[in-house]
Design a protein around this motif. Sequence first.
Motif, PDB file in Angstrom:
ATOM      1  N   ASP A 183      60.069  22.968  19.105  1.00 11.70           N
ATOM      2  CA  ASP A 183      59.695  22.882  17.609  1.00 11.70           C
ATOM      3  C   ASP A 183      58.409  21.882  17.685  1.00 11.70           C
ATOM      4  O   ASP A 183      57.340  22.342  17.161  1.00 11.70           O
ATOM      5  CB  ASP A 183      60.600  22.296  16.585  1.00 11.70           C
ATOM      6  CG  ASP A 183      61.656  23.145  16.485  1.00 11.70           C
ATOM      7  OD1 ASP A 183      61.704  24.464  16.714  1.00 11.70           O
ATOM      8  OD2 ASP A 183      63.034  22.752  15.941  1.00 11.70           O
ATOM      9  N   PHE A 220      55.565  24.107  19.111  1.00  9.93           N
ATOM     10  CA  PHE A 220      54.882  25.233  18.354  1.00  9.93           C
ATOM     11  C   PHE A 220      54.216  24.597  17.298  1.00  9.93           C
ATOM     12  O   PHE A 220      53.258  25.349  17.023  1.00  9.93           O
ATOM     13  CB  PHE A 220      56.204  25.908  17.973  1.00  9.93           C
ATOM     14  CG  PHE A 220      56.876  27.035  18.949  1.00  9.93           C
ATOM     15  CD1 PHE A 220      56.188  27.611  19.936  1.00  9.93           C
ATOM     16  CD2 PHE A 220      58.146  26.748  18.988  1.00  9.93           C
ATOM     17  CE1 PHE A 220      56.746  28.201  21.082  1.00  9.93           C
ATOM     18  CE2 PHE A 220      58.952  27.513  20.046  1.00  9.93           C
ATOM     19  CZ  PHE A 220      58.245  28.345  20.842  1.00  9.93           C
ATOM     20  N   THR A 225      52.354  30.497  22.381  1.00  9.07           N
ATOM     21  CA  THR A 225      51.901  31.129  21.283  1.00  9.07           C
ATOM     22  C   THR A 225      52.846  31.953  20.519  1.00  9.07           C
ATOM     23  O   THR A 225      52.463  32.688  19.670  1.00  9.07           O
ATOM     24  CB  THR A 225      50.725  31.987  21.605  1.00  9.07           C
ATOM     25  OG1 THR A 225      51.087  33.111  22.403  1.00  9.07           O
ATOM     26  CG2 THR A 225      49.728  31.266  22.278  1.00  9.07           C
ATOM     27  N   MET A 226      54.020  32.261  20.959  1.00  6.99           N
ATOM     28  CA  MET A 226      55.133  33.030  20.518  1.00  6.99           C
ATOM     29  C   MET A 226      55.691  32.252  19.113  1.00  6.99           C
ATOM     30  O   MET A 226      55.406  31.186  18.856  1.00  6.99           O
ATOM     31  CB  MET A 226      56.413  33.324  21.268  1.00  6.99           C
ATOM     32  CG  MET A 226      55.556  33.969  22.591  1.00  6.99           C
ATOM     33  SD  MET A 226      57.225  34.452  23.728  1.00  6.99           S
ATOM     34  CE  MET A 226      56.255  35.096  25.006  1.00  6.99           C
ATOM     35  N   LYS A 227      56.584  33.088  18.332  1.00  2.00           N
ATOM     36  CA  LYS A 227      57.241  32.832  17.288  1.00  2.00           C
ATOM     37  C   LYS A 227      58.542  31.726  17.774  1.00  2.00           C
ATOM     38  O   LYS A 227      58.950  32.029  18.549  1.00  2.00           O
ATOM     39  CB  LYS A 227      57.660  33.649  16.331  1.00  2.00           C
ATOM     40  CG  LYS A 227      56.366  34.391  15.919  1.00  2.00           C
ATOM     41  CD  LYS A 227      56.788  35.636  14.852  1.00  2.00           C
ATOM     42  CE  LYS A 227      55.684  36.066  14.450  1.00  2.00           C
ATOM     43  NZ  LYS A 227      56.167  37.306  13.422  1.00  2.00           N
ATOM     44  N   GLU A 271      61.534  31.849  16.696  1.00  2.00           N
ATOM     45  CA  GLU A 271      62.680  32.687  16.889  1.00  2.00           C
ATOM     46  C   GLU A 271      62.672  33.582  17.984  1.00  2.00           C
ATOM     47  O   GLU A 271      63.707  34.195  18.360  1.00  2.00           O
ATOM     48  CB  GLU A 271      62.979  33.423  15.473  1.00  2.00           C
ATOM     49  CG  GLU A 271      61.692  34.234  15.203  1.00  2.00           C
ATOM     50  CD  GLU A 271      60.769  33.609  14.189  1.00  2.00           C
ATOM     51  OE1 GLU A 271      60.138  34.359  13.423  1.00  2.00           O
ATOM     52  OE2 GLU A 271      60.378  32.264  14.142  1.00  2.00           O
ATOM     53  N   GLN A 272      61.520  33.608  18.635  1.00  2.00           N
ATOM     54  CA  GLN A 272      61.592  34.615  20.078  1.00  2.00           C
ATOM     55  C   GLN A 272      62.031  33.472  21.125  1.00  2.00           C
ATOM     56  O   GLN A 272      62.181  34.374  22.255  1.00  2.00           O
ATOM     57  CB  GLN A 272      60.075  34.837  20.212  1.00  2.00           C
ATOM     58  CG  GLN A 272      59.633  35.915  19.322  1.00  2.00           C
ATOM     59  CD  GLN A 272      58.281  36.283  19.431  1.00  2.00           C
ATOM     60  OE1 GLN A 272      57.357  35.510  19.617  1.00  2.00           O
ATOM     61  NE2 GLN A 272      57.963  37.674  20.089  1.00  2.00           N
ATOM     62  N   TYR A 287      67.289  30.061  19.668  1.00  2.00           N
ATOM     63  CA  TYR A 287      66.906  29.744  18.520  1.00  2.00           C
ATOM     64  C   TYR A 287      67.837  29.529  17.622  1.00  2.00           C
ATOM     65  O   TYR A 287      68.746  30.511  17.439  1.00  2.00           O
ATOM     66  CB  TYR A 287      65.910  30.830  18.033  1.00  2.00           C
ATOM     67  CG  TYR A 287      65.372  30.366  16.684  1.00  2.00           C
ATOM     68  CD1 TYR A 287      64.346  29.370  16.465  1.00  2.00           C
ATOM     69  CD2 TYR A 287      65.869  31.260  15.588  1.00  2.00           C
ATOM     70  CE1 TYR A 287      64.098  29.289  15.014  1.00  2.00           C
ATOM     71  CE2 TYR A 287      65.200  30.833  14.239  1.00  2.00           C
ATOM     72  CZ  TYR A 287      64.468  29.783  14.078  1.00  2.00           C
ATOM     73  OH  TYR A 287      64.122  29.793  12.911  1.00  2.00           O
TER      74      TYR A 287
END
Length: 499
Positions: free
Chosen positions: A262, A265, A427-429, A431-432, A436
């Motif tokens: 987290d 990101f 750079t992903m989300k 939840e990917q 997660y």
Amino acid sequence: MLENARPFSSKCQFVCAIVLIVTIIEIYTIQEWESARYGQNPIYQRHPYKRPLNTQDYRFDLENVPTSPPEKTSSLSSESKSNDLTLPEQPLPPTSSPDETHSLSSESKIKDLPKQATPTPELAKPVQLYLSLKDQLEEHLKNATEKKIILVWVPMFGVKEKLQVDPNICGNCEITYDHSKISDEKTGAVLFHFDRTNKNNMPSTRNPKHLYVYWVIESSATLKVVRGQNLKFETDFHFNDTMTYRRDSGIYQNYDHANALDRIFASGVTPEKLLKEKTKLAVAVVSNCGYTPGARTRMKMLKELKSLGFGLDGFGGCFPGGRSFANGKSRGADDFYNAVRKYKFYFSFENSFHCKDYISEKFFNNAIDSLAVPVVWGGTKADYTAVAPPGSFIYADDFASMKELADYLNYLDSNDTAYMEYLRWVTMKPEQMPQYGRQRSYCQICRVLHGINIDDIYSPKFDESNLQRPLFSDGVAPRTVPNLVDWIYGEDNKECFGR
């Protein structure tokens, strides 16, 4: 003089005989010790993991490491490669555009590698289910206000850290080491770390309403081979839950730092920004040189890479002067992360081989949290894929030899476009990421005490059509461990104990 010498008395003769016998026994004992020490004793030949550790045997002799590659490529031995597993492929970087490609020589060309595009993974099935249940979870958490007590009866290696959980995510719980709380009506779970769990260190009476949790995050190989744990007492005691690194454990506790992804990101970091910070090639930090067969294999592999002339920096107790890394700071310190972050690759080689789900801090904390690309060995490829950011790691056993691995890493070092694909996950989300939404350790225990069992969905044994217990219940759902030794040892991969 001799003619006048008096004969030895019987008492003196007896003493001399005793001295002679003792001397012979000492000589024999020393010979046996030396035989065992250097591996000649048949007992140690049959069970090499019992041989006393000689760290010097596995340290690098840098003066004798050749600076140029050998004439022949040495393939990964049976000690470091498994040929009988069919596992999912890990994505590898795409081919660069012609103007960006740095061609490889015919001697080091990478052949037969699977092709990849920039990874855009679908959400893992557990994550999809978690998102569909999120509203129910939030509603149950709002009602999880009654305080529950988690009693750590046997703390990990005797260390008593101050611990707490976030009530908004986990429910309302207190974590304590106070043994008097065993009789408190609010107590719901009692934890026993394996290293001091024995018949002389248990509560005098057992409340059948309590969850008695057996806790271990050592690999099965270390537990059985190094620690010599037969788990007979633990099995006979009938713990009704487990807390381990295994994904099918009742309570899950892996090695990654809470919320580390987290923070990554949220930082807004990109592969391009990270690349500018990479001023060094590769590093390994290793202190266990040979306590387990896997640790010995690991050192052989790293030593072979050095002999090929690959630019690997070694630190830790297994390398000369290796404790100077990051100003002597260990993982968890900013100095450590900042030092690793300067490297393109971190060698996350485990001390065990194919122990189910055993992926340690070498991967999660040392490499991923430091934003270096992990080169991994030890777990199965499926185990890494199940928990790792998509496209984030290089699996050593994908390569037929250490030379092929070294050639590929050198290729990535010379091709920025290909290298950055291994950092594209930042750079992903969120939840990917395959895990997660999963809570673990004390947070998951707190949820369980409030009747929230949603984290079961991440277990590889989860069957939505045949639930072991409700995902949400009014009280603590029943939990059982039918046979602890069968689960820990019997359900692990056989090669975990044979290396």
